[in-house]
Design a protein around this motif. Structure first.
Motif, PDB file in Angstrom:
ATOM      1  N   TRP A 163      15.085  22.567 -14.474  1.00 15.70           N
ATOM      2  CA  TRP A 163      15.362  21.245 -13.923  1.00 15.70           C
ATOM      3  C   TRP A 163      14.692  21.144 -12.561  1.00 15.70           C
ATOM      4  O   TRP A 163      14.737  22.075 -11.745  1.00 15.70           O
ATOM      5  N   SER A 164      14.059  19.989 -12.287  1.00 11.19           N
ATOM      6  CA  SER A 164      13.390  19.771 -11.015  1.00 11.19           C
ATOM      7  C   SER A 164      13.636  18.343 -10.538  1.00 11.19           C
ATOM      8  O   SER A 164      13.743  17.425 -11.347  1.00 11.19           O
ATOM      9  N   ILE A 165      13.733  18.168  -9.230  1.00  5.91           N
ATOM     10  CA  ILE A 165      13.859  16.849  -8.610  1.00  5.91           C
ATOM     11  C   ILE A 165      12.689  16.700  -7.642  1.00  5.91           C
ATOM     12  O   ILE A 165      12.534  17.511  -6.727  1.00  5.91           O
ATOM     13  N   LEU A 166      11.862  15.685  -7.863  1.00  2.64           N
ATOM     14  CA  LEU A 166      10.683  15.486  -7.030  1.00  2.64           C
ATOM     15  C   LEU A 166      10.783  14.189  -6.244  1.00  2.64           C
ATOM     16  O   LEU A 166      11.077  13.135  -6.803  1.00  2.64           O
ATOM     17  N   MET A 167      10.565  14.258  -4.954  1.00  3.95           N
ATOM     18  CA  MET A 167      10.395  13.079  -4.127  1.00  3.95           C
ATOM     19  C   MET A 167       8.911  12.739  -4.186  1.00  3.95           C
ATOM     20  O   MET A 167       8.067  13.641  -4.126  1.00  3.95           O
ATOM     21  N   THR A 168       8.584  11.459  -4.304  1.00  2.00           N
ATOM     22  CA  THR A 168       7.192  11.057  -4.454  1.00  2.00           C
ATOM     23  C   THR A 168       6.801  10.090  -3.341  1.00  2.00           C
ATOM     24  O   THR A 168       7.605   9.274  -2.907  1.00  2.00           O
ATOM     25  N   GLY A 169       5.579  10.208  -2.908  1.00  2.00           N
ATOM     26  CA  GLY A 169       5.014   9.285  -1.936  1.00  2.00           C
ATOM     27  C   GLY A 169       3.559   9.042  -2.280  1.00  2.00           C
ATOM     28  O   GLY A 169       2.816   9.987  -2.534  1.00  2.00           O
ATOM     29  N   ALA A 170       3.165   7.778  -2.355  1.00  2.00           N
ATOM     30  CA  ALA A 170       1.787   7.447  -2.712  1.00  2.00           C
ATOM     31  C   ALA A 170       1.235   6.430  -1.718  1.00  2.00           C
ATOM     32  O   ALA A 170       1.966   5.586  -1.199  1.00  2.00           O
ATOM     33  N   PRO A 210       0.769  -1.243   0.000  1.00  2.00           N
ATOM     34  CA  PRO A 210       0.000   0.000   0.000  1.00  2.00           C
ATOM     35  C   PRO A 210       0.804   1.300   0.000  1.00  2.00           C
ATOM     36  O   PRO A 210       0.211   2.369  -0.079  1.00  2.00           O
ATOM     37  N   ILE A 211       2.119   1.251   0.080  1.00  2.00           N
ATOM     38  CA  ILE A 211       2.923   2.477   0.119  1.00  2.00           C
ATOM     39  C   ILE A 211       3.952   2.425  -0.997  1.00  2.00           C
ATOM     40  O   ILE A 211       4.589   1.398  -1.222  1.00  2.00           O
ATOM     41  N   GLU A 212       4.100   3.560  -1.686  1.00  2.00           N
ATOM     42  CA  GLU A 212       5.096   3.666  -2.751  1.00  2.00           C
ATOM     43  C   GLU A 212       5.897   4.945  -2.526  1.00  2.00           C
ATOM     44  O   GLU A 212       5.328   6.019  -2.365  1.00  2.00           O
ATOM     45  N   LEU A 213       7.220   4.823  -2.487  1.00  2.00           N
ATOM     46  CA  LEU A 213       8.107   5.978  -2.356  1.00  2.00           C
ATOM     47  C   LEU A 213       9.054   6.002  -3.546  1.00  2.00           C
ATOM     48  O   LEU A 213       9.476   4.949  -4.018  1.00  2.00           O
ATOM     49  N   GLY A 214       9.394   7.205  -4.014  1.00  2.00           N
ATOM     50  CA  GLY A 214      10.276   7.288  -5.163  1.00  2.00           C
ATOM     51  C   GLY A 214      10.866   8.665  -5.351  1.00  2.00           C
ATOM     52  O   GLY A 214      10.684   9.570  -4.531  1.00  2.00           O
ATOM     53  N   ALA A 215      11.555   8.811  -6.469  1.00  2.00           N
ATOM     54  CA  ALA A 215      12.156  10.084  -6.862  1.00  2.00           C
ATOM     55  C   ALA A 215      12.092  10.200  -8.371  1.00  2.00           C
ATOM     56  O   ALA A 215      12.228   9.202  -9.083  1.00  2.00           O
ATOM     57  N   MET A 216      11.860  11.420  -8.841  1.00  2.00           N
ATOM     58  CA  MET A 216      11.808  11.685 -10.268  1.00  2.00           C
ATOM     59  C   MET A 216      12.593  12.952 -10.571  1.00  2.00           C
ATOM     60  O   MET A 216      12.616  13.883  -9.773  1.00  2.00           O
ATOM     61  N   GLY A 217      13.215  12.971 -11.715  1.00  2.00           N
ATOM     62  CA  GLY A 217      13.911  14.159 -12.175  1.00  2.00           C
ATOM     63  C   GLY A 217      13.425  14.502 -13.566  1.00  2.00           C
ATOM     64  O   GLY A 217      13.048  13.616 -14.339  1.00  2.00           O
ATOM     65  N   GLY A 218      13.423  15.794 -13.884  1.00  2.00           N
ATOM     66  CA  GLY A 218      12.972  16.167 -15.213  1.00  2.00           C
ATOM     67  C   GLY A 218      12.754  17.652 -15.354  1.00  2.00           C
ATOM     68  O   GLY A 218      13.271  18.464 -14.585  1.00  2.00           O
ATOM     69  N   ALA A 219      11.963  17.998 -16.358  1.00  2.00           N
ATOM     70  CA  ALA A 219      11.712  19.389 -16.721  1.00  2.00           C
ATOM     71  C   ALA A 219      10.481  19.912 -15.996  1.00  2.00           C
ATOM     72  O   ALA A 219       9.391  19.375 -16.152  1.00  2.00           O
ATOM     73  N   ALA A 220      10.670  20.973 -15.220  1.00  2.00           N
ATOM     74  CA  ALA A 220       9.562  21.674 -14.580  1.00  2.00           C
ATOM     75  C   ALA A 220       9.170  22.819 -15.511  1.00  2.00           C
ATOM     76  O   ALA A 220      10.026  23.586 -15.956  1.00  2.00           O
TER      77      ALA A 220
END
Length: 183
Positions: A64-71, A46-56
């Protein structure tokens, strides 16, 4: 002679250590029983953690943007009775690096909160749609403002044989790729 740790190197070390520790505690990849594409019943942690990089994307500026993700999984059965789908609530936030003609580089904050509706094709591929809110907390070169707008997009996840997933996403304010772990 060693070089001092710059912000970029420090951030890289922290991300590697964070995901290394998560991989030790993460569960095995999703278990799926398939009869044909888009059908079946995928069971995911039930929990997902991650990181994404890309164009904001902010107006006409692309940065350039770096996003930490939590679902968090809020509905494992989904809404479509004939499809293998599920619903998540997801938060993404991280630094966005802006450049102006006056100041070389400034850092703002990009953030999103949305619902993500996953559709599983087979044991490896999942496509998703997302909708919610997103925005920026802008640096002084852009007026120190706080923005918020509706956010819609789509993405894809590729599940490896381990707990690691690769993902890519396209929306009105972000285009990027990254990794995620379920646990």
């Amino acid at each position: 002679m060693t070089k001092p740790l710059t912000f970029g190197r420090w951030l890289g070390v922290v991300i590697i250590l964070f995901f290394g520790a998560l991989s030790v505690f993460s569960t095995a990849h999703a278990q799926t029983t398939y009869y044909e594409p888009w059908k079946g019943k995928t069971v995911v942690p039930p929990i997902e953690l991650g990181a994404m990089g890309g164009a904001a994307i902010y107006g006409k500026d692309v940065n350039w943007s770096i996003l930490m993700t939590g679902a968090y999984l809020i509905d494992d059965a989904g809404w479509a009775t004939d499809l293998d789908d599920r619903l998540w609530v997801e938060l993404q936030a991280g630094p966005s690096f802006f450049s102006t003609s006056v100041v070389n580089s400034q850092t703002g904050l990009q953030y999103h909160i949305h619902l993500r509706w996953d559709f599983t094709y087979n044991e490896y591929w999942t496509v998703y749609a997302l909708g919610g809110l997103g925005g920026f907390s802008l640096p002084s070169g852009f007026g120190n403002t706080f923005t918020m707008a509706p956010r819609f997009g789509a993405g894809v996840e590729y599940q490896t044989k381990a707990a690691l997933m690769f993902r890519g996403e396209v929306s009105a304010d972000f285009i990027g790729a990254g990794i995620a772990l379920n646990f």
